[in-house]
Enzyme design. Structure first.
Site, short mmCIF file in Angstrom:
data_model
loop_
_atom_site.label_atom_id
_atom_site.label_comp_id
_atom_site.label_asym_id
_atom_site.label_seq_id
_atom_site.Cartn_x
_atom_site.Cartn_y
_atom_site.Cartn_z
N LEU A 14 0.84 -1.19 0.00
CA LEU A 14 0.00 0.00 0.00
C LEU A 14 0.88 1.24 0.00
CD1 LEU A 14 -2.50 -1.08 2.82
CD2 LEU A 14 -2.76 -1.43 0.36
N GLY B 132 -11.73 0.62 -0.59
CA GLY B 132 -10.35 0.87 -1.03
C GLY B 132 -9.34 0.12 -0.20
N GLU B 133 -8.15 0.69 -0.07
CA GLU B 133 -7.06 0.14 0.74
C GLU B 133 -6.50 -1.18 0.20
OE1 GLU B 133 -8.53 -0.46 4.67
OE2 GLU B 133 -9.07 1.64 4.99
N GLY B 134 -6.90 -1.58 -1.00
CA GLY B 134 -6.47 -2.87 -1.52
C GLY B 134 -7.39 -4.00 -1.13
#
Length: 366
Positions: free
Chosen positions: A64, A319-321
């Site tokens: 990230l 989000g955030e992967g």
């Protein structure tokens, strides 16, 4: 630095290996097409790994890139400007969605501070030591970075890719932690696709109301005017309307392709960086998978331009992967099926051996 130089460094996954993988698939006991897209994923992995049968994906990593964007000062995000460090802290503390999923899947998470706007003492040294600058400029009225800072950020991403490849990481789940990042990403995609601000402007991971959406659309419009004159120089484009985290992600994607390391993209930010990387090296997207549909119109535009079809569509906007990480078990399942399903004719062996054993047992009893 000229990002176009990557075009000569990146090769496509091995086509002959992929053909061998396709021929092996045709020999499997399960009929061709019965596994749907899992067949395609298994063949893609074989070509990327240069291995038939495909090897298991057992050393994945979530990476990230984190940064704050000055454009968030315009209230274009559902989160306060300069608050990305709180998202980072939640990941490190294990309380964010991506941290929970990573813990469940036993996947390590690496957070890289490319441009957070916070005191370094708030976060571990291992996170903040890579920082290019504190926050990125307000792209509607000023450059996000200097060209020198953009190059530094790209080289940071390249360095992280090399570290992951050297450590044995066999697949990267790529995500971002940012406030204002979707505004910069939408601007990059609009500039590279030749579209207007209203076509690409979404409501971000945290969600915004109609007034905030209009402010965001105006910010993308103004930033787009500044982006169009520098479209011929991708590094200058990242400096003008990108940001330290976006430039680092772009460098990471390009160097990952050089190192033949597959990457699963998450949302609109990673899609925007991938689109920049594709403009630099047209073979690079062959090393990437689109993990999920984020609902952002700019992401859909970018993935369509790169001919990448998302693996999942669960309406995930956090989000955030997280969405890309949810796609990881699907990729691992494809690898297992491609490697472990028997070929036609092989299934008779164990049954014949069992029959012979039973016959010998009956003779001994008699």
């Amino acid at each position: 630095m000229n990002l176009d130089d990557f075009s000569d460094l990146i090769e496509r996954p091995d086509g002959s290996v992929r053909r061998d993988a396709e021929e092996r698939r045709e020999r499997l006991l399960v009929p061709p097409g019965a596994l749907g897209r899992l067949d395609e994923l298994g063949e893609w992995l074989s070509a990327a790994q240069q291995s038939v049968p495909v090897k298991p994906v057992d050393r994945p990593r979530v990476v990230l890139f984190a940064g704050d964007h000055g454009v968030a000062e315009l209230d274009v995000s559902g989160r306060a400007a300069g608050s990305t460090h709180q998202l980072v802290r939640a990941v490190l503390d294990g309380s964010s969605p991506v941290a929970v999923l990573a813990r469940r899947f036993s996947v390590p998470v690496r957070v890289v501070d490319a441009g957070l706007d916070c005191d370094p003492e708030l976060l571990p040294e291992s996170v903040v030591r890579h920082r290019v600058r504190r926050g990125s400029g307000r792209i509607d009225v000023e450059n996000a970075l200097t060209v020198e800072e953009a190059e530094q950020a790209v080289r940071l991403g390249m360095r992280i890719a090399d570290e992951e490849a050297d450590s044995g990481t066999d697949l990267v789940v790529l995500g971002d932690l940012s406030v204002g990042g979707t505004t910069a990403a939408s601007t990059l995609i609009a500039a590279l696709c030749g579209t207007d601000a209203s076509v690409v402007t979404g409501r971000g991971g945290a969600g915004i109301d109609d007034l905030a959406w209009m402010r965001k659309c105006a910010a993308v419009r103004d930033a787009l005017r500044r982006a169009r004159p520098v479209l011929g120089d991708l590094l200058e484009l990242l400096a003008t309307v990108g940001g330290a985290d976006l430039a680092a992600t772009t460098g990471f994607l390009l160097q990952s392709a050089v190192r033949r390391m597959p990457v699963v993209l998450d949302g609109v930010v990673s899609a925007a960086c991938a689109l920049v990387a594709q403009r630099a090296a047209f073979r690079a997207p062959d090393w990437w998978l689109a993990g999920q549909v984020s609902g952002e119109p700019a992401q859909a535009k970018a993935l369509d331009r790169m001919a990448l079809t998302p693996l999942l569509d669960h309406g995930l906007t956090v989000g955030e992967g997280s969405g890309a990480l949810l796609a990881l078990p699907l990729v691992q399942a494809a690898a297992a099926l491609a490697a472990e399903l028997p070929e036609r004719g092989q299934e008779a062996g164990p049954r014949e051996e069992k029959a012979e054993s039973e016959s010998e047992s009956e003779e001994a009893t008699a």
